[in-house]
Design an enzyme around this catalytic site. Sequence first.
Site, PDB file in Angstrom:
ATOM      1  N   ASP A  11      32.120  11.627  10.735  1.00 13.62           N
ATOM      2  CA  ASP A  11      30.774  11.810  11.284  1.00 13.62           C
ATOM      3  C   ASP A  11      30.882  12.976  12.243  1.00 13.62           C
ATOM      4  OD1 ASP A  11      28.492  11.769  12.813  1.00 13.62           O
ATOM      5  OD2 ASP A  11      28.590   9.632  13.320  1.00 13.62           O
ATOM      6  N   HIS A  18      21.999   8.527  15.307  1.00 16.82           N
ATOM      7  CA  HIS A  18      23.152   8.340  14.410  1.00 16.82           C
ATOM      8  C   HIS A  18      22.724   8.007  12.981  1.00 16.82           C
ATOM      9  CE1 HIS A  18      26.355   8.433  17.448  1.00 16.82           C
ATOM     10  NE2 HIS A  18      25.547   7.744  18.248  1.00 16.82           N
ATOM     11  N   ASP A  53      27.846   9.789   8.033  1.00 23.44           N
ATOM     12  CA  ASP A  53      29.208  10.162   7.628  1.00 23.44           C
ATOM     13  C   ASP A  53      29.215  11.054   6.399  1.00 23.44           C
ATOM     14  OD1 ASP A  53      31.364   8.459   9.201  1.00 23.44           O
ATOM     15  OD2 ASP A  53      29.521   7.291   8.989  1.00 23.44           O
ATOM     16  N   TYR A  90      22.848  15.167  16.755  1.00 24.65           N
ATOM     17  CA  TYR A  90      23.316  14.058  17.578  1.00 24.65           C
ATOM     18  C   TYR A  90      24.786  13.750  17.263  1.00 24.65           C
ATOM     19  CZ  TYR A  90      23.077  10.346  20.821  1.00 24.65           C
ATOM     20  OH  TYR A  90      23.313   9.596  21.924  1.00 24.65           O
ATOM     21  N   ASP A 131      28.735   3.024   5.863  1.00 27.87           N
ATOM     22  CA  ASP A 131      28.328   3.461   7.198  1.00 27.87           C
ATOM     23  C   ASP A 131      27.976   2.235   8.040  1.00 27.87           C
ATOM     24  OD1 ASP A 131      27.798   5.215   9.288  1.00 27.87           O
ATOM     25  OD2 ASP A 131      25.684   5.414   8.749  1.00 27.87           O
ATOM     26  N   TYR A 228      35.734   2.814  23.353  1.00 28.01           N
ATOM     27  CA  TYR A 228      34.841   2.747  22.205  1.00 28.01           C
ATOM     28  C   TYR A 228      34.139   4.074  21.948  1.00 28.01           C
ATOM     29  CZ  TYR A 228      31.420   1.409  18.861  1.00 28.01           C
ATOM     30  OH  TYR A 228      30.674   1.358  17.716  1.00 28.01           O
ATOM     31  N   LYS A 231      32.350   2.952  15.398  1.00 26.98           N
ATOM     32  CA  LYS A 231      33.065   2.220  14.354  1.00 26.98           C
ATOM     33  C   LYS A 231      33.646   3.224  13.374  1.00 26.98           C
ATOM     34  CE  LYS A 231      32.558  -2.185  15.126  1.00 26.98           C
ATOM     35  NZ  LYS A 231      33.768  -2.870  15.553  1.00 26.98           N
ATOM     36  N   ASP A 233      33.600   3.811  10.048  1.00 28.00           N
ATOM     37  CA  ASP A 233      32.963   3.647   8.747  1.00 28.00           C
ATOM     38  C   ASP A 233      33.932   3.999   7.617  1.00 28.00           C
ATOM     39  OD1 ASP A 233      30.655   3.149  10.336  1.00 28.00           O
ATOM     40  OD2 ASP A 233      30.482   5.305  10.585  1.00 28.00           O
ATOM     41  N   ASP A 286      19.735   0.682  13.503  1.00 30.45           N
ATOM     42  CA  ASP A 286      20.912   1.466  13.075  1.00 30.45           C
ATOM     43  C   ASP A 286      21.666   0.751  11.948  1.00 30.45           C
ATOM     44  OD1 ASP A 286      20.162   3.213  15.057  1.00 30.45           O
ATOM     45  OD2 ASP A 286      22.010   3.034  16.228  1.00 30.45           O
TER      46      ASP A 286
HETATM   47  C1  F6R Z   1      27.035   2.506  15.490  1.00 35.45           C
HETATM   48  C2  F6R Z   1      26.311   3.705  15.898  1.00 35.45           C
HETATM   49  C3  F6R Z   1      25.028   3.571  16.590  1.00 35.45           C
HETATM   50  C4  F6R Z   1      25.167   3.912  18.070  1.00 35.45           C
HETATM   51  C5  F6R Z   1      23.824   3.737  18.818  1.00 35.45           C
HETATM   52  C6  F6R Z   1      23.899   4.176  20.264  1.00 35.45           C
HETATM   53  O1  F6R Z   1      28.244   2.805  14.881  1.00 35.45           O
HETATM   54  O2  F6R Z   1      26.779   4.810  15.689  1.00 35.45           O
HETATM   55  O3  F6R Z   1      24.485   2.296  16.418  1.00 35.45           O
HETATM   56  O4  F6R Z   1      26.158   3.125  18.673  1.00 35.45           O
HETATM   57  O5  F6R Z   1      22.828   4.487  18.186  1.00 35.45           O
HETATM   58  O6  F6R Z   1      24.335   5.484  20.304  1.00 35.45           O
HETATM   59  P1  F6R Z   1      24.531   6.312  21.656  1.00 35.45           P
HETATM   60  O7  F6R Z   1      25.494   5.534  22.491  1.00 35.45           O
HETATM   61  O8  F6R Z   1      25.080   7.619  21.189  1.00 35.45           O
HETATM   62  O9  F6R Z   1      23.178   6.429  22.279  1.00 35.45           O
HETATM   63 MG    MG Z   2      27.191   9.073  14.525  1.00 30.14          MG
HETATM   64 MG    MG Z   3      28.692   6.413  10.655  1.00 34.06          MG
END
Ligand code: F6R
Ligand code: MG
Ligand code: MG
Length: 364
Positions: A11, A18, A53, A90, A131, A228, A231, A233, A286
């Site tokens: 990714d 995301h 991804d 993003y 994903d 963290y 994940k 994927d 998501d």
């Molecule tokens: C899960 C994923 C999304 C982000 C969520 C918050 O793998 O990528 O669910 O965790 O959109 O994203 P941030 O922390 O970037 O605002």
């Molecule tokens: Mg992402």
């Molecule tokens: Mg992903």
Amino acid sequence: MKTTVSIIKADIGSIAGHAVTHQALKDKCNENLQEAKDSGLLSDFHITNCGDDIDMIMTHTNGVENEEVHKLAFDTFMAGTKIARELKLYGAGQDLLSDTFSGNIKGMGPGCAEMEFKERGADPVFAYCCDKTEPGAFNLPIFKMFADPFNTAGLVIDPKLHGGFDFEVYDVIENKKVILSCPDEMYDLLALIGSTGRYVIKHVYRRSDNEIAASISTDRLNLMAGKYIGKDDPVAIVRSQSGFPAGGETTEAFAFPHLVSGWMRGSHNGPLMPTSVANARPLRFDGPPRVLGLGFQVSDAKLIGPIDMFDDPAFDNARETATKVSNYMRRHGPFEPHRLPAEEMEYTSLPGVMEKLEKRFEDI
Ligand code: F6R
Ligand code: MG
Ligand code: MG
């Protein structure tokens, strides 16, 4: 001469948070891999994406863990990241943990599944790409394909599969591995791989001749980075037909949308929905987590196809079930078992809350 299939994925940036990667990044990957094909490093390639991804499916004759192929993938993701930054996408470059290549893409962020084999007269190979979930999401479907006769009729009917398969399982916490043979050691195998966050099937081999049958990416980005950052994927390469599960025995393993870890903020359990490439866009909370399937014939290291394996109304029911399960799980909000148990969230912000409250806890 042997053929190598390598899927390297990352990714490196997406649109609408995301959700989905940008075509400009895939175009850049296409350009770089085409150059590598023209120069003879690659024999062929196919680029797809599951959500945010990018999955680079590559064939060549250089064997697994080839430095040049890994460097090509790394440099390509770096070049894509540059564009992602220009477009202010993003999470630009989110999976790249380093900006200098050090010989092998392992441990650098991108996920990698590879296998090398001598091509048969006709060699069907499937790529399954996910994903919003983690490598252990493949444990159940890979087990079903290669060890469950209620999924794979060939295990009972076809003498070429009847001997069973060996499963190489990684303990991704302790960095150890073990091989277990099915059907003989099926219960031991299940005792491990039911713990999807820790024990992950890495390779499957046919017992009768030790021929490679499946390879899964097991990279755990969050563990590599120590905190963290998403994940991991996963992707899987699965060989099929004539002594391996039939194509339809590999897709059938995804007809039950089982619960996997991932989804919103990598912190929830949700159903793994099998979707066409066009619908590999996790847009609800998501998610829910997705898997797409591409079926190829590998011919003199060229990729013939693909067929979009879940672009079939026969999977509508699995998708409807996944939507119903999503509704049900979502209603739990921040409660387990929708939200992951605290132990599995140790790389998230939950310990931060515990730290803050530590002094206020009193003995009962
Ligand atoms: C899960 C994923 C999304 C982000 C969520 C918050 O793998 O990528 O669910 O965790 O959109 O994203 P941030 O922390 O970037 O605002
Ligand atoms: Mg992402
Ligand atoms: Mg992903």
